[in-house]
Enzyme design. Structure first.
Site, PDB file in Angstrom:
ATOM      1  N   ASP A 183       0.857  -1.188   0.000  1.00  0.00           N
ATOM      2  CA  ASP A 183       0.000   0.000   0.000  1.00  0.00           C
ATOM      3  C   ASP A 183       0.893   1.238   0.000  1.00  0.00           C
ATOM      4  O   ASP A 183       1.757   1.398   0.871  1.00  0.00           O
ATOM      5  CB  ASP A 183      -0.900  -0.032   1.238  1.00  0.00           C
ATOM      6  CG  ASP A 183      -2.110   0.876   1.117  1.00  0.00           C
ATOM      7  OD1 ASP A 183      -2.041   1.876   0.379  1.00  0.00           O
ATOM      8  OD2 ASP A 183      -3.116   0.598   1.791  1.00  0.00           O
ATOM      9  N   GLU A 224      -6.608  -1.290  -4.144  1.00  0.00           N
ATOM     10  CA  GLU A 224      -7.035   0.078  -3.847  1.00  0.00           C
ATOM     11  C   GLU A 224      -6.685   1.035  -4.975  1.00  0.00           C
ATOM     12  O   GLU A 224      -5.582   0.989  -5.527  1.00  0.00           O
ATOM     13  CB  GLU A 224      -6.342   0.567  -2.562  1.00  0.00           C
ATOM     14  CG  GLU A 224      -6.677   2.003  -2.179  1.00  0.00           C
ATOM     15  CD  GLU A 224      -6.050   2.434  -0.861  1.00  0.00           C
ATOM     16  OE1 GLU A 224      -4.989   1.885  -0.504  1.00  0.00           O
ATOM     17  OE2 GLU A 224      -6.613   3.317  -0.195  1.00  0.00           O
ATOM     18  N   ASP A 256      -3.532   7.291  -3.051  1.00  0.00           N
ATOM     19  CA  ASP A 256      -3.404   6.146  -2.146  1.00  0.00           C
ATOM     20  C   ASP A 256      -3.788   4.913  -2.964  1.00  0.00           C
ATOM     21  O   ASP A 256      -4.904   4.852  -3.500  1.00  0.00           O
ATOM     22  CB  ASP A 256      -4.364   6.383  -0.966  1.00  0.00           C
ATOM     23  CG  ASP A 256      -4.306   5.309   0.107  1.00  0.00           C
ATOM     24  OD1 ASP A 256      -3.604   4.304  -0.076  1.00  0.00           O
ATOM     25  OD2 ASP A 256      -4.993   5.483   1.133  1.00  0.00           O
ATOM     26  N   HIS A 294     -11.899   5.586   2.129  1.00  0.00           N
ATOM     27  CA  HIS A 294     -11.988   6.843   2.874  1.00  0.00           C
ATOM     28  C   HIS A 294     -11.802   8.033   1.947  1.00  0.00           C
ATOM     29  O   HIS A 294     -11.100   7.930   0.945  1.00  0.00           O
ATOM     30  CB  HIS A 294     -10.914   6.867   3.967  1.00  0.00           C
ATOM     31  CG  HIS A 294      -9.545   6.449   3.484  1.00  0.00           C
ATOM     32  ND1 HIS A 294      -8.580   7.349   3.115  1.00  0.00           N
ATOM     33  CD2 HIS A 294      -8.998   5.221   3.252  1.00  0.00           C
ATOM     34  CE1 HIS A 294      -7.498   6.696   2.707  1.00  0.00           C
ATOM     35  NE2 HIS A 294      -7.728   5.403   2.772  1.00  0.00           N
ATOM     36  N   GLU A 309     -11.013   0.792  -1.268  1.00  0.00           N
ATOM     37  CA  GLU A 309     -10.098  -0.327  -1.007  1.00  0.00           C
ATOM     38  C   GLU A 309     -10.784  -1.538  -0.395  1.00  0.00           C
ATOM     39  O   GLU A 309     -10.728  -1.728   0.807  1.00  0.00           O
ATOM     40  CB  GLU A 309      -8.925   0.119  -0.124  1.00  0.00           C
ATOM     41  CG  GLU A 309      -9.287   0.873   1.141  1.00  0.00           C
ATOM     42  CD  GLU A 309      -8.052   1.215   1.987  1.00  0.00           C
ATOM     43  OE1 GLU A 309      -7.068   0.467   1.958  1.00  0.00           O
ATOM     44  OE2 GLU A 309      -8.087   2.231   2.684  1.00  0.00           O
ATOM     45  N   HIS A 351      -7.561  10.619   6.114  1.00  0.00           N
ATOM     46  CA  HIS A 351      -8.899  10.083   6.413  1.00  0.00           C
ATOM     47  C   HIS A 351      -9.806  11.274   6.717  1.00  0.00           C
ATOM     48  O   HIS A 351      -9.842  11.767   7.830  1.00  0.00           O
ATOM     49  CB  HIS A 351      -8.854   9.090   7.579  1.00  0.00           C
ATOM     50  CG  HIS A 351      -8.243   7.784   7.190  1.00  0.00           C
ATOM     51  ND1 HIS A 351      -8.986   6.674   6.862  1.00  0.00           N
ATOM     52  CD2 HIS A 351      -6.952   7.423   7.016  1.00  0.00           C
ATOM     53  CE1 HIS A 351      -8.170   5.680   6.523  1.00  0.00           C
ATOM     54  NE2 HIS A 351      -6.929   6.120   6.625  1.00  0.00           N
TER      55      HIS A 351
END
Ligand code: CO
Length: 299
Positions: free
Chosen positions: A85, A285, A96, A157, A191, A165
């Site tokens: 990640d 993700e 992300d 998120h 994700e 977040h």
């Protein structure tokens, strides 16, 4: 969203994608976690982006939140199921992205396909005012169709400038209490996780990933040295998570200081997130920007 900001999100996404794919290619039996994490992080900074969080390398039943220590000697082994990640930012505009790699075997190909397909379904449905509970349900149905469970207490998120977040959760199961409605210009990391285990995670040992609790900057800390170290960490990492490896380069007696600051509540030390029955977990993700009629994938 300003075109200028849009472009920064796109550039962060491009660099994160390249770093993620480069990292996936480095993961092999006998290679160390530390080497992979450091090479990916250098690739990102060499490309002109900054790190939105430490490279996470989460093994087998660990769904998320592990980054190697500065002196870590753990290496990948044949059969490991590795979640990689990666997070980048340009002026705080974050990308992300994550994928799963199995080291040298193909036992979990279907579980990897299950999260790929689950993420595709979510991206297909994502648009302004979409019902996120129904979207989560569709992801669940897709992952179930491969014979696996989504992890019900991990969500995607929303992202905001310098905030990883930002309040909105993107579920991978029905979530009737989730009344959030994505709007044009919202940036979301989606994700899904899949598992042959319990389908929910519990907290485990420390991740070696920390976050400064800036609300407590004015807290009275009697030990001046510890207070100075906290100021240094706040100045360097601000609102974004950092690795033990990173603080080790800027403060002395790192382990003791991190432990003390965590005890005082000035740092959050993220725990590893582990499937409750220790099943194998896969993850995929992408980051997306909500557009008038759907979303644009930046990663
Ligand atoms: Co991520």
């Amino acid at each position: 969203m300003d075109e200028d900001v849009f472009e920064k999100y796109r550039l962060a996404g491009k660099i994160a994608t390249e770093a993620r794919n480069y990292g996936a290619g480095l993961i092999n039996s006998g290679v160390s976690f530390l080497e992979v994490a450091e090479k990916i992080e250098s690739k990102i900074t060499d490309a002109g982006a900054k790190l939105a969080f430490p490279v996470n390398i989460s093994l087998n039943e660990i769904a998320a939140h592990f980054s190697p220590r500065h002196d870590e000697d753990i290496v990948f082994k044949k059969g490991d199921v590795v979640k990689l990640d990666v997070g980048t930012h340009i002026d705080g505009y974050i990308a992300d992205t994550a994928l799963t790699v199995e080291v040298g075997t193909h036992k979990y190909d279907n579980m990897i396909k299950a999260v790929d397909a689950g993420l595709d379904v979510a991206i297909e449905m994502m648009k302004p005012d979409v019902n996120l509970s129904k979207l989560g349900q569709a992801v669940q149905v897709e992952i179930n169709s491969y014979g696996f469970k989504p992890v019900d207490n991990l969500t995607g998120h929303s992202l905001k400038q310098y905030v990883l977040h930002a309040g909105m959760n993107i579920p991978s199961v029905p979530d009737f209490l989730n009344k959030s409605k994505p709007k044009v210009g919202d940036v979301l990391a989606i994700e899904p996780f899949a598992t042959d285990g319990a389908g929910h995670v519990v907290i485990g040992a420390g991740s070696n990933i920390y976050l400064c609790n800036r609300n407590l900057r004015s807290k009275i800390v009697r030990d001046n040295r510890v207070k100075t170290m906290f100021s240094k960490l706040v100045k360097e990492f601000r609102t974004l998570p950092f690795a033990e490896r990173w603080s080790n380069n800027i403060i002395e007696n790192n382990d003791n200081v991190l432990r003390r600051l965590t005890f005082l509540g000035l740092l959050k030390h993220y725990p590893q997130l582990i499937d409750a029955k220790k099943g194998i977990v896969t993850q995929k993700e992408h980051t997306v920007i909500i557009t008038e009629d759907g979303c644009e994938v930046t990663t």
